[in-house]
Write an enzyme that holds these catalytic residues in place. Structure first.
Site, short mmCIF file in Angstrom:
data_model
loop_
_atom_site.label_atom_id
_atom_site.label_comp_id
_atom_site.label_asym_id
_atom_site.label_seq_id
_atom_site.Cartn_x
_atom_site.Cartn_y
_atom_site.Cartn_z
CG MET A 189 -1.88 1.15 1.31
SD MET A 189 -3.04 1.17 -0.04
CE MET A 189 -3.98 -0.40 0.28
CB CYS A 190 1.66 3.93 -0.26
SG CYS A 190 -0.26 4.45 -0.92
NE ARG A 191 6.06 0.04 -0.15
CZ ARG A 191 6.59 -0.65 0.65
NH1 ARG A 191 7.64 -1.10 1.14
NH2 ARG A 191 5.63 -0.63 1.82
CG ASN A 228 3.43 2.75 3.25
OD1 ASN A 228 2.70 2.06 2.64
ND2 ASN A 228 4.84 2.26 3.70
#
Length: 271
Positions: free
Chosen positions: A1-3, A115
């Site tokens: 879930m995102c970086r 994040n």
């Protein structure tokens, strides 16, 4: 879930920080190595950077995948900065907010990224709405969990909290309201980086003279990378990195929490 990734140090090109490393943030948009939730970060991206003599950062954000944006490739080649925050996004829920939902979020000198995800969004977060003035709710930059988290953090900063305390207070409040949330937060004013590890991976790399990077995962295999323990708040600048347990209400680091050359100084000039 995102970086996401933040850097403070000697001036570098955006490409050197975000594109050129073998496992760069650019590559993490389609092939992250340590992401525990989600697989492809193609729902938007953004980068914010600072220049000398101007405390307000510039931003470049888009709703699509970073690899499809040739303008970003050109920017990354020539733009240089000594302080950067960038992120690639895997959306929690489908929405129509487009690039407004892409980090970094910004206000004044601050850049911010989240994040993770607020579990049970938006219902689980409803008890925390009362913590925000109505004008802050009406000013949300997007209708997403990350934008709401940013509003909570910004309210704490404007109330006088130091960055680590602001992040810690918000993380503990959200975790109490929505216990399954993942709350890795990243904040910078161009001089200091503050971050939390809560439910997902966080790493840092600090070397005297070479700057400090804080990121969701290492962008290369340099042995200087250190993993941040879960339930930790990090504060970093060019002088070093401090780690403190998020369970500590005072967020006061002990001597054993000092890393990479000693504690950060309160404020350093941006170059």
């Amino acid at each position: 879930m995102c970086r996401h990734l933040a850097y403070v140090g000697p001036e570098e090109s955006l490409g050197r920080l975000l594109v050129e490393p073998p496992h760069s943030l650019y590559r993490q948009s389609w092939a992250p190595r340590r992401q525990r939730h989600g697989t492809v970060n193609a729902d938007g991206f953004g980068v914010g950077w600072y220049v000398p003599d101007d405390p307000v950062p510039a931003r470049y954000r888009r709703a699509g995948p970073v690899w499809a944006d040739l303008s970003f490739a050109d920017l990354a080649r020539v733009v240089r900065s000594g302080a950067v925050l960038a992120a690639v996004r895997d959306a929690t829920l489908a929405g129509a907010d487009a690039e407004a939902a892409a980090a970094p979020f910004a206000a004044g000198e601050w850049l911010f990224s989240h994040n993770g995800a607020v579990a049970g969004w938006p219902d689980a977060a409803a008890p925390l709405v009362a913590a925000l003035p109505p004008v802050d709710l009406l000013s949300l930059q997007a209708r997403t969990d990350s934008a709401f988290v940013w509003a909570l953090v910004l309210h704490r900063l404007r109330s006088g909290d130091e960055p680590a305390r602001a992040l810690g207070t918000v993380v503990r409040s959200l975790a109490g309201a929505a216990p399954a949330s993942r709350l890795n937060l990243l904040l910078t004013d161009g001089v200091t980086i503050a971050a939390t590890a809560w439910g997902d991976s966080l790493w840092y790399r600090a070397e005297p003279g070479s700057g400090t990077v804080v990121a969701s995962e290492p962008y290369d295999d340099d042995p200087l990378w250190q993993e941040v323990p879960d339930r930790t708040v990090l504060t970093a600048n060019r002088a070093g990195v401090l780690l403190a347990p998020l369970e500590d209400p005072a967020l006061a680091p002990t001597p054993s929490s000092v890393r990479a050359g000693g504690p950060p100084s309160p404020k350093e000039p941006r170059t």
